[in-house]
Design a protein around this motif. Structure first.
Motif, PDB file in Angstrom:
ATOM      1  N   LEU A  16       0.884  -1.112  -0.388  1.00 48.92           N
ATOM      2  CA  LEU A  16       0.172   0.116   0.062  1.00 48.92           C
ATOM      3  C   LEU A  16       0.889   1.771   0.156  1.00 48.92           C
ATOM      4  O   LEU A  16       0.460   2.839  -0.871  1.00 48.92           O
ATOM      5  CB  LEU A  16      -1.228   0.201   1.470  1.00 48.92           C
ATOM      6  N   GLU A  17       1.995   1.353   0.640  1.00 49.75           N
ATOM      7  CA  GLU A  17       2.638   2.292   0.742  1.00 49.75           C
ATOM      8  C   GLU A  17       3.824   2.674  -0.700  1.00 49.75           C
ATOM      9  O   GLU A  17       3.418   4.077  -1.318  1.00 49.75           O
ATOM     10  CB  GLU A  17       3.605   2.513   2.133  1.00 49.75           C
ATOM     11  N   LYS A  46       0.687   3.850  -2.397  1.00 48.89           N
ATOM     12  CA  LYS A  46       0.828   5.696  -2.242  1.00 48.89           C
ATOM     13  C   LYS A  46       1.176   6.474  -3.025  1.00 48.89           C
ATOM     14  O   LYS A  46       0.870   7.756  -3.873  1.00 48.89           O
ATOM     15  CB  LYS A  46       0.363   5.631  -0.726  1.00 48.89           C
ATOM     16  N   LYS A  49       0.288   9.442  -5.421  1.00 48.70           N
ATOM     17  CA  LYS A  49       0.808  11.320  -5.658  1.00 48.70           C
ATOM     18  C   LYS A  49       1.299  11.492  -6.512  1.00 48.70           C
ATOM     19  O   LYS A  49       0.197  12.757  -7.260  1.00 48.70           O
ATOM     20  CB  LYS A  49       1.945  11.004  -4.770  1.00 48.70           C
ATOM     21  N   VAL A  67     -10.237  -0.088   0.514  1.00 45.09           N
ATOM     22  CA  VAL A  67      -9.064   0.159   1.138  1.00 45.09           C
ATOM     23  C   VAL A  67      -8.275   1.231   0.251  1.00 45.09           C
ATOM     24  O   VAL A  67      -7.750   2.484   0.379  1.00 45.09           O
ATOM     25  CB  VAL A  67      -8.483  -0.651   2.289  1.00 45.09           C
ATOM     26  N   GLN A  97      -9.742   4.803  -0.750  1.00 45.06           N
ATOM     27  CA  GLN A  97      -9.652   5.367   0.573  1.00 45.06           C
ATOM     28  C   GLN A  97      -8.419   6.111   0.668  1.00 45.06           C
ATOM     29  O   GLN A  97      -8.035   7.042   0.791  1.00 45.06           O
ATOM     30  CB  GLN A  97     -10.192   4.863   1.517  1.00 45.06           C
ATOM     31  N   ASN A  98      -7.176   5.653  -0.332  1.00 43.75           N
ATOM     32  CA  ASN A  98      -6.170   6.169  -0.040  1.00 43.75           C
ATOM     33  C   ASN A  98      -6.048   6.049  -1.151  1.00 43.75           C
ATOM     34  O   ASN A  98      -4.460   6.805  -1.962  1.00 43.75           O
ATOM     35  CB  ASN A  98      -5.499   5.239   0.429  1.00 43.75           C
ATOM     36  N   ASN A  99      -6.713   7.296  -1.749  1.00 39.24           N
ATOM     37  CA  ASN A  99      -6.946   7.693  -3.504  1.00 39.24           C
ATOM     38  C   ASN A  99      -6.089   7.314  -4.491  1.00 39.24           C
ATOM     39  O   ASN A  99      -5.925   7.652  -5.035  1.00 39.24           O
ATOM     40  CB  ASN A  99      -6.181   9.533  -3.109  1.00 39.24           C
TER      41      ASN A  99
END
Length: 357
Positions: A176-177, A180, A184, A221, A224-226
């Motif tokens: 997930l990181e 993300k 960006k 999930v 929710q984290n775009n």
């Protein structure tokens, strides 16, 4: 429905003949009887991971109707065991059967991250979205051990290169990181395959995949984290999941999906024999009906390779399915859309860091 697969935990229930081989292999009844008398296992049903060393990892996709120009696969074969999987046929190129071998002989490309990095550093390479899992799932169980997908995502992030993922495994949340960080700069989109809301259907169609509950949670999930998510309602199989199109579309829209895509099942090459054998053993009460309805979507054949029609089918049943998907889009995705991936940053990061001049 009371499904009863004969080989538990697998989709295919047999190994079909590899069309490239002159000789064939079969397990005879007298051998099975001998094993039973001796108390031996005729087939241990184990998964083997086999290293392979290709010279390249990114493939140019020539097909005009699959929605991608470049793909890469860290693994060949897939332990998920989805009975309908079009990728089964590709296992014959490696010398294996498209049946059980596809699920139990997993070829691992351990040099995938190095090969990807070498490509992205080439002066001649221009950024274009690369799809991970164009053939087999990059988050299948082998990924837990080898982490090749994770390493490739790190390469994409380092070189600010756009990437898309297709998966039906909740293991994607482990990264997930990384996702993300890619999101960006609008360098990532995810396609999650959800073919049914029924666990009973999921277990027989896709025996070693994440549960439907897990997939919907994963979708939520990511959203929710775009991280933009498209859901693949694919394939739609008449009289198995075709009645679920609208409830499926609503469920994934509510969980945060920005769009949906679909295909109508087609059973090319060896997959026709594998699927027919499977459904007669697993769902005998509806086998003939399902097979005939699939044929009605493809001009009377299970096999359809024609560009333009192979994904959407033809005939009344196909028309009904396609109309339901259009209705689902209007009803549940009216004001939603997947963003276009960013291809502008990569040239500045050709060496893995921002060029100032």
């Amino acid at each position: 429905m009371n499904p009863k697969p004969t080989i538990k935990g697998r989709g295919a229930q047999l190994n079909v003949h590899n069309k490239f081989f002159e000789l064939s292999h079969e397990i005879r009844d007298d051998f099975l009887e001998y094993c039973a008398r001796e108390g031996e296992e005729a087939d241990k049903n184990k998964t083997l991971y086999l290293p392979v060393f290709p010279k390249t990892i990114v493939n140019k996709v020539e097909s005009p109707d699959v929605g991608m120009a470049f793909s890469m696969n860290m693994y060949q074969g897939c332990e998920h065991g989805c009975i309908y999987c079009y990728a089964r046929n590709s296992h014959e190129f490696w010398g294996y059967s498209a049946g059980l071998d596809f699920e139990r002989r997993i070829l691992v490309k351990k040099d995938a991250p190095k090969l990807l990095e070498a490509l992205l550093k080439k002066k001649s390479w221009k950024a274009h979205p690369i799809v991970m899992s164009g053939n087999t799932d990059c988050y299948q169980p082998a990924e837990k051990e080898f982490e090749l997908t994770k390493q490739c995502l790190e390469v994409f992030l380092k070189y600010k290169h756009p990437v898309a993922i297709i998966t039906k495994n909740a293991l994607i949340l482990r990264d997930l990181e990384l996702l993300k960080a890619l999101a960006k700069d609008n360098l990532i989109n995810v396609n999650i395959s959800i073919t049914s809301l029924s666990e009973t259907t999921r277990r027989v169609l896709e025996p070693r995949t994440a549960t439907i509950k897990k997939r919907l949670e994963t979708l939520k999930v990511l959203s929710q984290n775009n991280i933009p998510v498209n859901v693949m309602l694919a394939p739609i199989i008449p009289s198995i999941n075709s009645h679920e199109i609208l409830p499926l579309a609503k469920a994934v829209s509510d969980a945060g999906a920005l769009s949906i895509a679909h295909t109508i099942v087609r059973l090319n090459g060896a997959i026709g024999e594998i699927f027919a054998d499977w459904i007669k053993k697993t769902l005998p009460d509806r086998a003939d009906k399902v097979l005939h309805q699939i044929e009605s979507c493809h001009g009377g054949n299970l096999n359809d390779s024609r560009y333009g029609t192979r994904m959407r089918g033809e005939g009344k049943i196909a028309e009904q399915i396609n109309m339901l998907v259009r209705l689902a889009r209007k009803k549940y995705f009216k004001d939603k859309a997947m963003p276009k991936l960013n291809t502008e940053l990569h040239e500045q990061y050709k060496d893995g860091q921002l060029k100032l001049f």
